[in-house]
Structures are given as C-alpha cells and as structure tokens.
Write a protein that holds these residues in place. Structure first.
Motif, PDB file in Angstrom:
ATOM      1  N   ALA A   4      39.351  40.812  41.130  1.00  0.00           N
ATOM      2  CA  ALA A   4      40.068  39.853  40.124  1.00  0.00           C
ATOM      3  C   ALA A   4      40.688  40.893  39.072  1.00  0.00           C
ATOM      4  O   ALA A   4      41.652  40.773  38.297  1.00  0.00           O
ATOM      5  CB  ALA A   4      38.893  39.118  39.262  1.00  0.00           C
ATOM      6  N   LEU A   5      39.997  41.956  38.634  1.00  0.00           N
ATOM      7  CA  LEU A   5      40.769  42.950  37.882  1.00  0.00           C
ATOM      8  C   LEU A   5      42.091  43.396  38.452  1.00  0.00           C
ATOM      9  O   LEU A   5      43.049  43.663  37.675  1.00  0.00           O
ATOM     10  CB  LEU A   5      39.826  43.983  37.512  1.00  0.00           C
ATOM     11  CG  LEU A   5      38.673  44.025  37.010  1.00  0.00           C
ATOM     12  CD1 LEU A   5      37.604  45.143  37.039  1.00  0.00           C
ATOM     13  CD2 LEU A   5      38.886  43.432  35.360  1.00  0.00           C
ATOM     14  N   ALA A   8      46.573  33.785  45.062  1.00  0.00           N
ATOM     15  CA  ALA A   8      45.546  34.703  45.393  1.00  0.00           C
ATOM     16  C   ALA A   8      44.536  34.430  44.590  1.00  0.00           C
ATOM     17  O   ALA A   8      44.583  33.592  43.196  1.00  0.00           O
ATOM     18  CB  ALA A   8      46.333  36.254  44.838  1.00  0.00           C
ATOM     19  N   LYS A   9      43.354  34.999  45.017  1.00  0.00           N
ATOM     20  CA  LYS A   9      41.976  34.598  44.265  1.00  0.00           C
ATOM     21  C   LYS A   9      41.151  35.737  44.445  1.00  0.00           C
ATOM     22  O   LYS A   9      41.291  36.401  45.534  1.00  0.00           O
ATOM     23  CB  LYS A   9      41.571  33.381  44.489  1.00  0.00           C
ATOM     24  CG  LYS A   9      40.734  33.216  45.649  1.00  0.00           C
ATOM     25  CD  LYS A   9      40.185  31.803  45.872  1.00  0.00           C
ATOM     26  CE  LYS A   9      39.311  31.739  47.324  1.00  0.00           C
ATOM     27  NZ  LYS A   9      38.559  30.563  47.412  1.00  0.00           N
ATOM     28  N   GLY A  10      40.152  36.065  43.633  1.00  0.00           N
ATOM     29  CA  GLY A  10      39.250  37.175  43.888  1.00  0.00           C
ATOM     30  C   GLY A  10      38.268  37.436  42.656  1.00  0.00           C
ATOM     31  O   GLY A  10      38.350  36.537  41.644  1.00  0.00           O
ATOM     32  N   LYS A  11      37.098  38.112  42.724  1.00  0.00           N
ATOM     33  CA  LYS A  11      36.244  38.217  41.852  1.00  0.00           C
ATOM     34  C   LYS A  11      36.018  39.808  41.617  1.00  0.00           C
ATOM     35  O   LYS A  11      36.333  40.209  42.434  1.00  0.00           O
ATOM     36  CB  LYS A  11      35.031  37.290  41.928  1.00  0.00           C
ATOM     37  CG  LYS A  11      34.259  37.677  43.236  1.00  0.00           C
ATOM     38  CD  LYS A  11      33.032  36.765  42.951  1.00  0.00           C
ATOM     39  CE  LYS A  11      32.185  37.001  44.664  1.00  0.00           C
ATOM     40  NZ  LYS A  11      31.166  36.402  44.640  1.00  0.00           N
ATOM     41  N   ASP A  12      35.433  40.069  40.407  1.00  0.00           N
ATOM     42  CA  ASP A  12      35.087  41.462  40.358  1.00  0.00           C
ATOM     43  C   ASP A  12      36.483  42.295  40.362  1.00  0.00           C
ATOM     44  O   ASP A  12      37.321  42.314  39.725  1.00  0.00           O
ATOM     45  CB  ASP A  12      33.940  41.946  41.050  1.00  0.00           C
ATOM     46  CG  ASP A  12      32.724  40.909  40.797  1.00  0.00           C
ATOM     47  OD1 ASP A  12      32.735  40.493  39.703  1.00  0.00           O
ATOM     48  OD2 ASP A  12      31.847  40.875  41.592  1.00  0.00           O
ATOM     49  N   ALA A  46      39.721  35.676  38.805  1.00  0.00           N
ATOM     50  CA  ALA A  46      40.904  35.388  38.584  1.00  0.00           C
ATOM     51  C   ALA A  46      41.805  34.652  39.681  1.00  0.00           C
ATOM     52  O   ALA A  46      41.374  34.879  40.966  1.00  0.00           O
ATOM     53  CB  ALA A  46      41.812  36.751  38.722  1.00  0.00           C
ATOM     54  N   ILE A  47      42.586  33.820  39.192  1.00  0.00           N
ATOM     55  CA  ILE A  47      43.150  32.862  40.306  1.00  0.00           C
ATOM     56  C   ILE A  47      44.694  32.897  39.798  1.00  0.00           C
ATOM     57  O   ILE A  47      45.122  32.644  39.018  1.00  0.00           O
ATOM     58  CB  ILE A  47      42.897  31.404  40.175  1.00  0.00           C
ATOM     59  CG1 ILE A  47      41.290  31.169  40.511  1.00  0.00           C
ATOM     60  CG2 ILE A  47      43.780  30.450  41.297  1.00  0.00           C
ATOM     61  CD1 ILE A  47      40.792  31.631  41.641  1.00  0.00           C
ATOM     62  N   ALA A  48      45.671  33.374  40.773  1.00  0.00           N
ATOM     63  CA  ALA A  48      47.149  33.452  40.568  1.00  0.00           C
ATOM     64  C   ALA A  48      47.624  31.969  41.070  1.00  0.00           C
ATOM     65  O   ALA A  48      47.512  31.872  42.475  1.00  0.00           O
ATOM     66  CB  ALA A  48      47.557  34.523  41.399  1.00  0.00           C
ATOM     67  N   LEU A  49      48.383  31.239  40.449  1.00  0.00           N
ATOM     68  CA  LEU A  49      48.910  29.997  40.738  1.00  0.00           C
ATOM     69  C   LEU A  49      50.613  30.129  40.669  1.00  0.00           C
ATOM     70  O   LEU A  49      51.047  30.677  39.798  1.00  0.00           O
ATOM     71  CB  LEU A  49      48.290  28.840  39.909  1.00  0.00           C
ATOM     72  CG  LEU A  49      46.873  28.689  39.874  1.00  0.00           C
ATOM     73  CD1 LEU A  49      46.710  27.664  39.034  1.00  0.00           C
ATOM     74  CD2 LEU A  49      46.426  28.399  41.290  1.00  0.00           C
ATOM     75  N   ARG A  50      51.042  29.349  41.418  1.00  0.00           N
ATOM     76  CA  ARG A  50      52.736  29.372  41.282  1.00  0.00           C
ATOM     77  C   ARG A  50      53.066  27.985  41.459  1.00  0.00           C
ATOM     78  O   ARG A  50      52.353  27.074  42.335  1.00  0.00           O
ATOM     79  CB  ARG A  50      53.363  30.027  42.636  1.00  0.00           C
ATOM     80  CG  ARG A  50      54.908  30.025  42.619  1.00  0.00           C
ATOM     81  CD  ARG A  50      55.511  30.435  43.745  1.00  0.00           C
ATOM     82  NE  ARG A  50      56.991  30.381  43.683  1.00  0.00           N
ATOM     83  CZ  ARG A  50      57.965  31.027  43.167  1.00  0.00           C
ATOM     84  NH1 ARG A  50      57.594  31.796  42.135  1.00  0.00           N
ATOM     85  NH2 ARG A  50      59.060  30.662  43.267  1.00  0.00           N
ATOM     86  N   ILE A  71      45.023  32.291  35.971  1.00  0.00           N
ATOM     87  CA  ILE A  71      43.887  31.732  35.242  1.00  0.00           C
ATOM     88  C   ILE A  71      42.517  32.791  35.424  1.00  0.00           C
ATOM     89  O   ILE A  71      42.242  32.944  36.775  1.00  0.00           O
ATOM     90  CB  ILE A  71      43.537  30.355  35.742  1.00  0.00           C
ATOM     91  CG1 ILE A  71      44.751  29.385  35.403  1.00  0.00           C
ATOM     92  CG2 ILE A  71      42.387  29.793  34.981  1.00  0.00           C
ATOM     93  CD1 ILE A  71      44.750  28.054  35.735  1.00  0.00           C
ATOM     94  N   ALA A  72      41.983  33.089  34.383  1.00  0.00           N
ATOM     95  CA  ALA A  72      40.804  34.180  34.535  1.00  0.00           C
ATOM     96  C   ALA A  72      39.779  33.761  33.889  1.00  0.00           C
ATOM     97  O   ALA A  72      39.946  33.498  32.867  1.00  0.00           O
ATOM     98  CB  ALA A  72      41.175  35.705  34.285  1.00  0.00           C
ATOM     99  N   ASN A  73      38.712  34.390  34.255  1.00  0.00           N
ATOM    100  CA  ASN A  73      37.283  34.752  33.664  1.00  0.00           C
ATOM    101  C   ASN A  73      37.413  36.254  33.323  1.00  0.00           C
ATOM    102  O   ASN A  73      37.794  36.911  34.259  1.00  0.00           O
ATOM    103  CB  ASN A  73      36.484  34.349  34.404  1.00  0.00           C
ATOM    104  CG  ASN A  73      34.727  34.521  33.732  1.00  0.00           C
ATOM    105  OD1 ASN A  73      34.691  35.103  32.894  1.00  0.00           O
ATOM    106  ND2 ASN A  73      33.808  33.858  34.383  1.00  0.00           N
TER     107      ASN A  73
END
Length: 354
Positions: A300-301, A293-297, A276-280, A269-271
């Motif tokens: 996220a890319l 996983a999750k992160g920004k900038d 960006a958020i990776a879900l299982r 799920i991403a902006n």
C-alpha cells in the motif's frame, strides 16, 4: 539379515501410487491354494456329471476293439494309423468336456482374485529368480515356513479323509470281491465322489486363510519407509521449496505489473498506512471504475508513493479502502455496492479539476 532390517524400517502403509505401480508391473496378491481348490471342485463336477454318462459311452464305443479285435485289419501302417485315429477321436470326445471344465474352473479361480493385467515385467529375466541365495531365503524364510505348513495341512487332510472314507466303506470294499464286476465302476465312482467332496470341504478353511495371508503378505511387501513417502509426495505434489519459490515469483510479477499500472490510475483510495486501492475510470473505456492495483502495508505504501510521484490524487477513506481491498479484484470493475461511494469521490475530483 539385511533384508529383514530393511523390511523392519518400512513402517508406512503403501500409497495409492505405490499400489498402482505394483499392479502395473504384475505384482498382485495371488493365492496358490485357490487354483488347487478350484481343481477339486472341477474334478467333483466331472465325476458327478460327466464320468457316469460319458464313461458308459466311452466303454460302449471301445467295446468292439476289445470284444472283436480280429475285426480290425492291420495289414500295413495306414491301417494302424486309421485305428489309432479312431481310438483318439473316441477318447477326445470323452476328454474334451473334462478339459473344458478344468480350464474354466482354473481361469475362474484366477480372475476372481484379480483382474487380468498385461505386464512384461513378470517375464523379464531377473537374477533374483535363479539366485541360490534368494531361493534359499524363500525356502527357509517366513514364506517357506507357511508353504510347508500348508502342504502338511493338505497331506494330513487328504490322508485322514481317505482313511475315514475307507473305514466307513470297508464292508463295501470287501463285498466287492463277490459282486458282479460290472458294478465295480459305479462303486469306485461313488467312493471317488465322496472322497473329492470331503477333501474339498476340508480345504475351504485352508483356501480362505491363504487368500487373507496372500493379501497381507502383498501389502507388507509394498510398505514404505518415511523417506520413500516423502520422496513420492515430492514427485507427486512437487518440492515444497520449489513450489514456494514459484509462488513467490508469481506474486512478485503480479506486484510489478500492478505497480506499473498505478501511473494510469485516476485516483488512489487509501487507509493512511494499511490499505491502498488504485482505480481508473474513463467513461469511454468501462462503465464502472477498474481496479488497477491494491495492497496493504508495504505494498500500500508503494502504491501511494508511485501515485504521488505521478501526481495522482490520494483520497483517504478508511472504511471504503478496507472494504474495496477485501471485495474488489485486480483488473476487474468494482462491485456494484461501491458505485455510489466511489462516484462521490470521482465527482469531487472532477469538480475540483475544473
């Protein structure tokens, strides 16, 4: 001169660690006048409560030795030893309470200043203790001047008090030549009590000032330079550069672990460019979606790039992506308030895959 310059550079107050190390080494503030004052108090107690009663007992026990000296047999060395032991026992009964009081007051004057510590540093041989140059500096330095002033104050106080007492008791001293000799001990004892009392009261100011001076001088001797404070902070808290590198390494390892887990994700799920958020989600593994996983900038890319490389669907939902990034934690299930929104995305994906 170099020592004074070095002391002037120590402008920072000692830290708690510096003080603890000094105490462990036996370097503690101590007033030399407190034991002296305690000795005066102990002497006053002895003169007031022991000498009058025990002195009469001592005189009574020793009276036969002086009144009837011929009553003691001194035929050989054994007789002499027996007589000496008897006299020693009589004197010991008189002196033992005196010694106990003096020791008790001396120990109290020390223990009330500082708690007892065991340190071998104080008895370790050091050249500075016998160095003539160091001794000369102590003698003619600030400490030597203070000790000289204290000695001058004590000498002047005792002299003035003694003269005032003798002046006030002048008529009694003169009349003592005409009174019964048996009354002389009582006269001398009363004058001694008055003298010790007056000296004790006069030295209270000296003791109070010396206690303050000893602590101030001790704190001044423990002062640190700014560089010493910085070095100690590095030793205690760690070098900031090293800590920053360690933190960076931990973060890098965490990112690599997250990137390695992205291929197992069910959805990302991403902006579009910021979050960006990776879900299982597997029904047999967990009751709710797990954050891999999750992160920004840039992170996220990178998560989106890995997801696209492995054919993992990327769903753009700006509010949900940002909320999940702020609330969810890696390797944990998503919070309950996001179940409905994520379930709708998963239902859409599962329906499309059929």
């Amino acid at each position: 001169m170099a020592e004074d310059t070095d002391q002037e550079s120590k402008t920072e107050e000692p830290t708690g660690r510096r003080i603890s190390e000094a105490i462990d080494k036996g370097n503690i503030p101590f007033s030399r006048e407190a034991p002296v004052f305690a000795s005066f108090l102990a002497l006053l107690v002895v003169l007031s409560y022991f000498v009058r009663e025990h002195g009469a007992t001592l005189a009574r026990d020793l009276a036969p030795l002086f009144d009837h000296p011929r009553g003691f047999t001194l035929a050989d060395g054994h007789d002499a030893m027996t007589l000496m032991l008897a006299v020693a026992a009589i004197c010991a009964r008189f002196l033992l309470p005196v010694l106990v009081v003096l020791c008790a007051f001396g120990l109290a004057s020390t223990l009330l200043q500082n708690l007892p510590t065991v340190s071998s540093e104080r008895i370790r041989p050091q050249w500075s203790r016998i160095s003539p140059a160091t001794g000369w500096g102590r003698l003619f330095g600030l400490s030597g001047a203070v000790e000289f002033l204290k000695s001058l104050f004590k000498f002047s106080t005792i002299t003035v008090v003694s003269l005032m007492l003798l002046r006030s008791e002048q008529h009694k001293v003169v009349n003592a030549m005409y009174v019964d000799p048996s009354q002389l001990p009582e006269l001398i004892l009363s004058m001694a009590i008055r003298l010790v009392s007056a000296v004790s009261v006069a030295t209270i100011v000296l003791v109070a000032g010396d206690l303050i001076w000893a602590r101030l001088r001790w704190q001044r001797s423990l002062r640190m330079t700014r560089q010493e404070v910085k070095d100690e902070h590095k030793q205690t808290e760690g070098d900031p550069t090293v800590k920053s590198r360690i933190k960076s390494m931990i973060l890098d390892r965490g990112r690599q672990r997250m990137f390695a887990a992205v291929p197992r994700a069910t959805v990302v799920i991403a902006n579009p460019t910021h979050y960006a958020i990776a879900l299982r989600y597997e029904r047999d593994e967990n009751p709710a979606p797990m954050v891999l996983a999750k992160g920004k900038d840039l992170i996220a890319l990178r998560i989106r790039e890995i997801a696209e490389q492995h054919g993992i669907p990327v769903i753009e939902d700006k509010p949900l992506a940002r909320s999940l990034h702020d609330s969810a934690e890696v390797d944990k299930m998503i919070p309950a308030e996001f179940y409905r929104a994520v379930a709708q995305i998963l239902f859409f994906l599962f329906a499309r895959s059929r």
